[in-house]
Design a protein around this motif. Sequence first.
Motif, short mmCIF file in Angstrom:
data_model
loop_
_atom_site.label_atom_id
_atom_site.label_comp_id
_atom_site.label_asym_id
_atom_site.label_seq_id
_atom_site.Cartn_x
_atom_site.Cartn_y
_atom_site.Cartn_z
N ASP A 19 0.81 -1.22 0.00
CA ASP A 19 0.00 0.00 0.00
C ASP A 19 0.85 1.27 0.00
O ASP A 19 0.53 2.24 -0.70
CB ASP A 19 -0.94 0.01 1.21
CG ASP A 19 -2.07 -1.00 1.09
OD1 ASP A 19 -2.31 -1.47 -0.05
OD2 ASP A 19 -2.70 -1.32 2.11
N GLN A 20 1.90 1.29 0.80
CA GLN A 20 2.75 2.49 0.86
C GLN A 20 3.39 2.78 -0.49
O GLN A 20 3.47 3.94 -0.93
CB GLN A 20 3.82 2.32 1.93
CG GLN A 20 4.63 3.60 2.18
CD GLN A 20 5.72 3.39 3.21
OE1 GLN A 20 6.57 2.51 3.08
NE2 GLN A 20 5.69 4.21 4.26
N SER A 47 2.53 6.09 -3.13
CA SER A 47 3.63 7.05 -3.03
C SER A 47 3.61 8.09 -4.14
O SER A 47 4.07 9.22 -3.95
CB SER A 47 4.98 6.31 -3.03
OG SER A 47 5.14 5.58 -4.23
N SER A 63 4.44 11.46 -2.04
CA SER A 63 4.42 11.27 -0.59
C SER A 63 5.80 11.43 0.02
O SER A 63 6.83 11.34 -0.66
CB SER A 63 3.85 9.89 -0.24
OG SER A 63 4.84 8.89 -0.45
N ALA A 121 7.15 9.35 1.86
CA ALA A 121 7.79 8.03 1.89
C ALA A 121 8.40 7.65 0.54
O ALA A 121 8.92 6.54 0.39
CB ALA A 121 6.76 6.97 2.29
#
Length: 449
Positions: free
Chosen positions: A259-260, A264, A280, A282
């Motif tokens: 998901d991350q 992103s 993002s 991240a």
Amino acid sequence: MEVLLQDSFFSFFFAYFHLSAATALLLLVYLFSCRSTCIYLVDFSCYRPPDDLRVSTSNFIEHVEICGIFERDAIDFQSKVAERTCIGCDAAFPLALHQIPPEKSLNSSREETETVLFTVVKDLLSKHNINPKDIDIIVSNCSIFCPTPSITSMIINKFGLRSNVKSVSLSGMGCSAGLVAISLAKDLLKVHRNSLALVLSMEAVTPNGYDGKVKSMLLANALFRMGGVAVFLSNKKRDKRRAKYKLQHLLRTHMGSDDQSYQSVFQENDESGYVGISLSRALLHVAGNALKTNITELGPRVLPYSEQIHYGFSVIHRNFLTSTRKKEIYVPNFKKAFDHFCIHAGGRAVIDTVEEKLRLNKEDGEASRMTLHRFGNTSSSSIWYELSYLETKGRVKRGNRVWQIAFGSGFKCNSAVWECISDFNPNIRNAWSDRIHMYPVDIQDVADH
């Protein structure tokens, strides 16, 4: 009785001979069909914007201020980002974005796309005296702008390609889509013998501007610039004589199940309804993980055995032989496998992250930093501007291996390894030839200034 035995022997001999010949023939046919087809990179052409489309940092900031679109906080944030991007005064915006307010219509987006791609295709065709009807495959990629008719249809209509040309247009695949397009063309060339493929990579800047106030979406306004590339690939044996490179490896890594990683780089509406692409916090962490996964698969194919053994011992030592403090795993020396590195010029932080992960020197990322400075982030075409830089500097020699590393939404990390198979003239006109004598420049000084 003897005559019958002789006849039987000769019948058996001829039957055995024909069976053996048929088996050998079938084996040869099988081996020929299974033989790996070489993919040659005949040449490529990067778009060089005219001087009247250049946008310096001061021009960009002034334009943002007088457009009357943004709130003060959004103007200040974009100004701060623009001053730190290390993008120089030669990077360009399409004509529509020079207007006040910027024109982001469908017609303007199509005009930008045609300007870039028509220019590079015409340059490539004329340079090698290629008849457009000799093109068997055409693949394009442009992430955001996906018109009807398609981008490949624009080229087919403009240059009069054959009616049975195999045509594919890719969209929504981000900055790494250039190598996705190369991968697709490679797969098609594996199937269709004696074929010539045209690959087109760009990102239309015109429709991508974000007019809201969310900082993660405003970043793209200051980073992306106008650019594109046309690439000729071939599997014809006779093209080996005029080709620059041979494709050795192409590996694609997709981290979309996480998901991350998936979120992103994400296109969405903000609270006010404005559409933008959110980058993002991240992103660098995600890119590092994607790169690690990609090189885990690529390493065994390209690294010398000494480096692989060293890496293997470090893993064993860390996991089984160290009881107290964990020892750092050895990072293989990829400079023993590659002579040149083309890292996607997504931004200074992206280049820094890759250099750190791979333990590269600043000199190894020079082509990427200079591309960012001269042309900005041109998305999927940036790795080709970098290769063009290395060529124009006269650094690529026969036998050298070049590693192209591309990142994109999804999240993806793609790698292509090319072997230089010819000696070519670095003084031939290209996107860098007019200003190559001015490079390299000190990016740190530019950023500090």
